[in-house]
Design a protein around this motif. Sequence first.
Motif, PDB file in Angstrom:
ATOM      1  N   ALA A  81       2.115   3.364  -4.784  1.00  0.00           N
ATOM      2  CA  ALA A  81       2.265   2.446  -3.641  1.00  0.00           C
ATOM      3  C   ALA A  81       1.631   1.098  -3.963  1.00  0.00           C
ATOM      4  O   ALA A  81       2.185   0.037  -3.636  1.00  0.00           O
ATOM      5  N   VAL A 103       8.808   3.567   3.216  1.00  0.00           N
ATOM      6  CA  VAL A 103       7.417   3.872   3.570  1.00  0.00           C
ATOM      7  C   VAL A 103       7.311   4.442   4.986  1.00  0.00           C
ATOM      8  O   VAL A 103       6.552   5.380   5.241  1.00  0.00           O
ATOM      9  N   THR A 143      -0.466   6.677   0.707  1.00  0.00           N
ATOM     10  CA  THR A 143       0.510   5.587   0.574  1.00  0.00           C
ATOM     11  C   THR A 143      -0.012   4.326   1.262  1.00  0.00           C
ATOM     12  O   THR A 143       0.034   3.227   0.693  1.00  0.00           O
TER      13      THR A 143
END
Length: 380
Positions: free
Chosen positions: A12, A47, A69
């Motif tokens: 990420a 996401v 993340t």
Amino acid sequence: LLNLDHPVKEAAASWARAELDDPDLVERDRECRFWAEGWRRIADHGVLRGPVAPEYGGAGRDLVHTILTIEGLGLGCRDDGLILAVGSQVLSVQHTLERFGSPEQIQRWLPELVSGRAIGAFSMSEPHSGSDAYSLTTTATPTSEGYRLDGTKAWVTMAPVADVFIVFASTNLELGRWGISTFLIPADTPGLLVGENQPKMGMRTTPFADLTFDGCIVPADARMGAEGAGASIFSSAMEAERAFLLAGAVGALERNLGDTIAYARTREQFGQPIGTFQAISHELAKAKLAHEAARTLLYKAAALYTQGSPSMMAAALAKLAASEASLSGALTAVQVHGARGYVTEFGVERDLRNNIGGLIYGGASGIQRNIVARLLGLPA
Ligand SMILES: Cc1cc2nc3c(=O)[nH]c(=O)nc-3n(C[C@H](O)[C@H](O)[C@H](O)COP(=O)(O)OP(=O)(O)OC[C@H]3O[C@@H](n4cnc5c(N)ncnc54)[C@H](O)[C@@H]3O)c2cc1C
């Protein structure tokens, strides 16, 4: 999870470094402007789909994956406000809707939200009820058409750009917390007025505003959960939001610390790098300790929550540790950078301003300490 370079977080972070590096950030921060293009990139990258079930367009990941993340995004992206917006959408809005929404509400809104086509906001606070959230006075009076909402909500993250709101209001003020119900209300509902984006000290790139309900009629099926279930929905939502909303800040602290250490190693005064002065290196060692403690508590809270174990204590501790570590780390960064830390151009002072909000949103620090004290068996 003990691995500082966890692959989910690192993936990420490196994606965010490449895709979310906005050259206009200093300008946008000054003007309190949200980065719609950054939001679109985040949504297109999937996401927002993270923890939501696949039948609603989600990726079906567990919450630990989502936390890693968001932490990675905070590490890779300098726009802290944008990452706070992601946390608000994923944790406060989508997670609450998925758990407590009716099948129709979920079908209508969740696929839109996880794709980023719609933005949601979570509205509990009012001008006169912040920490004492259940003393809210916005009313939802039952009518033949459903409910009529009247009152003012405050400080709603993403409100100026939101398409739908989760709103808490009382169907019976005399019942106190047991009179509170939850509603899902589209932003274009007549009688709902969304205020202007309010300028603020930090997190300026996340817009926020007040909501005014003036005879706002919603159908009965706008209610989420049973009438009177609002307090327990809020309490459950806060258990997820409280600590995990700070995941981005924990990532940002790692970035801030890395930048500051690099600066301390290269900036020379009196013929040597300032990092060789113990006054500097010990401050950085303290910041490292606070970061590691916050990160570990955050993961512990996420792991407990994911496995369905009681996580209230861990979440309150993690929220306190993460907010305080981020703020003290940002102050250390300013001190180590000297005047470069103080001027707007380099963004170091922005991190300091951004991290003050962590002591307030998601439940102020005093309230987190009360939770810890109560769980220790002490009156709070
Ligand atoms: C950046 C940001 C984003 C936000 N986003 C949202 C949002 O999306 N939705 C939403 O509903 N709200 C949002 N809020 C509002 C936030 O939830 C409230 O600000 C917070 O709950 C504190 O309420 P308050 O500001 O009214 O402060 P108050 O409740 O008035 O508290 C003031 C001070 O008194 C302390 N205090 C109060 N009661 C006690 C007590 N019993 N024991 C010890 N100390 C106490 C608090 O810790 C605090 O330091 C946001 C706030 C900020 C700053």
